[in-house]
Design a protein around this motif. Structure first.
Motif, PDB file in Angstrom:
ATOM      1  N   GLN A   1       0.855  -1.175   0.000  1.00 33.78           N
ATOM      2  CA  GLN A   1       0.000   0.000   0.000  1.00 33.78           C
ATOM      3  C   GLN A   1       0.892   1.226   0.000  1.00 33.78           C
ATOM      4  O   GLN A   1       1.818   1.326   0.799  1.00 33.78           O
ATOM      5  CB  GLN A   1      -0.891  -0.001   1.247  1.00 33.78           C
ATOM      6  CG  GLN A   1      -1.745   1.220   1.378  1.00 33.78           C
ATOM      7  CD  GLN A   1      -2.562   1.188   2.664  1.00 33.78           C
ATOM      8  OE1 GLN A   1      -2.648   0.173   3.331  1.00 33.78           O
ATOM      9  NE2 GLN A   1      -3.150   2.311   2.992  1.00 33.78           N
ATOM     10  N   GLU A   2       0.629   2.134  -0.906  1.00 33.81           N
ATOM     11  CA  GLU A   2       1.416   3.352  -0.953  1.00 33.81           C
ATOM     12  C   GLU A   2       0.904   4.314   0.117  1.00 33.81           C
ATOM     13  O   GLU A   2      -0.304   4.502   0.270  1.00 33.81           O
ATOM     14  CB  GLU A   2       1.314   3.995  -2.330  1.00 33.81           C
ATOM     15  CG  GLU A   2       2.240   5.180  -2.478  1.00 33.81           C
ATOM     16  CD  GLU A   2       2.269   5.713  -3.905  1.00 33.81           C
ATOM     17  OE1 GLU A   2       2.552   6.901  -4.049  1.00 33.81           O
ATOM     18  OE2 GLU A   2       2.008   4.931  -4.838  1.00 33.81           O
ATOM     19  N   ILE A   3       1.825   4.905   0.840  1.00 30.27           N
ATOM     20  CA  ILE A   3       1.484   5.844   1.881  1.00 30.27           C
ATOM     21  C   ILE A   3       1.850   7.237   1.374  1.00 30.27           C
ATOM     22  O   ILE A   3       3.009   7.509   1.079  1.00 30.27           O
ATOM     23  CB  ILE A   3       2.222   5.532   3.192  1.00 30.27           C
ATOM     24  CG1 ILE A   3       1.854   4.123   3.647  1.00 30.27           C
ATOM     25  CG2 ILE A   3       1.932   6.580   4.249  1.00 30.27           C
ATOM     26  CD1 ILE A   3       2.687   3.608   4.773  1.00 30.27           C
ATOM     27  N   PRO A   4       0.862   8.128   1.269  1.00 28.02           N
ATOM     28  CA  PRO A   4       1.161   9.474   0.749  1.00 28.02           C
ATOM     29  C   PRO A   4       1.976  10.281   1.759  1.00 28.02           C
ATOM     30  O   PRO A   4       1.817  10.126   2.971  1.00 28.02           O
ATOM     31  CB  PRO A   4      -0.205  10.086   0.537  1.00 28.02           C
ATOM     32  CG  PRO A   4      -1.148   9.302   1.399  1.00 28.02           C
ATOM     33  CD  PRO A   4      -0.546   7.931   1.567  1.00 28.02           C
ATOM     34  N   ILE A   5       2.853  11.107   1.229  1.00 28.45           N
ATOM     35  CA  ILE A   5       3.674  11.976   2.074  1.00 28.45           C
ATOM     36  C   ILE A   5       3.036  13.371   2.054  1.00 28.45           C
ATOM     37  O   ILE A   5       2.857  13.948   0.996  1.00 28.45           O
ATOM     38  CB  ILE A   5       5.109  12.035   1.564  1.00 28.45           C
ATOM     39  CG1 ILE A   5       5.708  10.623   1.567  1.00 28.45           C
ATOM     40  CG2 ILE A   5       5.943  12.999   2.390  1.00 28.45           C
ATOM     41  CD1 ILE A   5       7.061  10.529   0.910  1.00 28.45           C
ATOM     42  N   LYS A   6       2.731  13.848   3.228  1.00 29.94           N
ATOM     43  CA  LYS A   6       2.086  15.170   3.332  1.00 29.94           C
ATOM     44  C   LYS A   6       3.135  16.248   3.510  1.00 29.94           C
ATOM     45  O   LYS A   6       4.146  16.048   4.180  1.00 29.94           O
ATOM     46  CB  LYS A   6       1.103  15.180   4.507  1.00 29.94           C
ATOM     47  CG  LYS A   6      -0.029  14.208   4.303  1.00 29.94           C
ATOM     48  CD  LYS A   6      -0.987  14.240   5.467  1.00 29.94           C
ATOM     49  CE  LYS A   6      -2.074  13.206   5.244  1.00 29.94           C
ATOM     50  NZ  LYS A   6      -3.023  13.201   6.330  1.00 29.94           N
ATOM     51  N   HIS A   7       2.859  17.399   2.957  1.00 25.99           N
ATOM     52  CA  HIS A   7       3.810  18.530   3.039  1.00 25.99           C
ATOM     53  C   HIS A   7       3.476  19.410   4.213  1.00 25.99           C
ATOM     54  O   HIS A   7       2.455  19.691   4.613  1.00 25.99           O
ATOM     55  CB  HIS A   7       3.774  19.359   1.752  1.00 25.99           C
ATOM     56  CG  HIS A   7       4.212  18.539   0.569  1.00 25.99           C
ATOM     57  ND1 HIS A   7       5.526  18.333   0.276  1.00 25.99           N
ATOM     58  CD2 HIS A   7       3.494  17.862  -0.361  1.00 25.99           C
ATOM     59  CE1 HIS A   7       5.599  17.581  -0.815  1.00 25.99           C
ATOM     60  NE2 HIS A   7       4.380  17.291  -1.206  1.00 25.99           N
TER      61      HIS A   7
END
Length: 176
Positions: A170-176
């Motif tokens: 599962q890809e985990i999004p990186i938040k800015h």
């Protein structure tokens, strides 16, 4: 090459520890490999690989020259792994494929042509002899359904994957 699709599974994890000659790593009294002897053995294996690239015999004491080491390609697909082993000049009858626990063992022999009075060799560069490759199967391999075929000097082994045992990604999004 699309390297982000390469699987981190170490298919050759135990191959270096089994040289086919029955040698085992030197162990200390506590059952662990002695650090100095372990370094020495690793250097021997490294030199053996380097010398083999130039067609020279094994440098490891007590080992027969191991010039044959068929190249292996391993492809990961959604429902299976496909292992291709290049064995040019080897006949199908001279290849054995075994499953030992979680290891797929590929053994064979490339036989030299019969010598005759008509053939007076000036030079021989081709390698002959036995080979052995040991591949560690991943946890999602369905060992009972492995199939193999042989065509034009390439052994193809298909290892079906168990969808339930396959690791979920599962890809985990990186938040800015």
């Amino acid at each position: 090459m699309d390297t982000h699709k390469l699987s981190p599974w170490n298919w050759l994890r135990n191959e270096g520890s089994d040289t086919g000659s029955g040698s085992t790593p030197a162990k200390s009294s506590g059952g662990e490999v002695s650090p100095l002897l372990g370094i020495h053995q690793e250097l021997d294996r490294w030199m053996d690989r380097v010398m083999g690239q130039f067609g020279m015999p094994s440098t490891v004491a007590g080992e027969a020259p191991s010039l044959l080491r068929p190249s292996v390609d391993i492809a990961e697909r959604d429902k299976e792994y496909v292992i291709s082993v290049e064995v040019p000049g080897v006949e199908e009858k001279d290849i054995k494929l075994n499953l030992e626990d979680d290891q797929l063992i590929i053994e064979g022999e490339k036989r030299q042509e019969e010598k005759s009075e008509e053939k007076r060799y000036q030079r021989i560069e081709r390698s002959y002899g036995s080979f052995r490759r040991m591949l560690n199967l991943p946890a999602d391999a369905r060992k009972e359904d492995i199939q193999a075929s042989f065509n034009n000097g390439v052994l193809t082994v298909t290892v079906p994957r168990d969808a339930e045992a396959a690791p979920k990604r599962q890809e985990i999004p990186i938040k800015h």
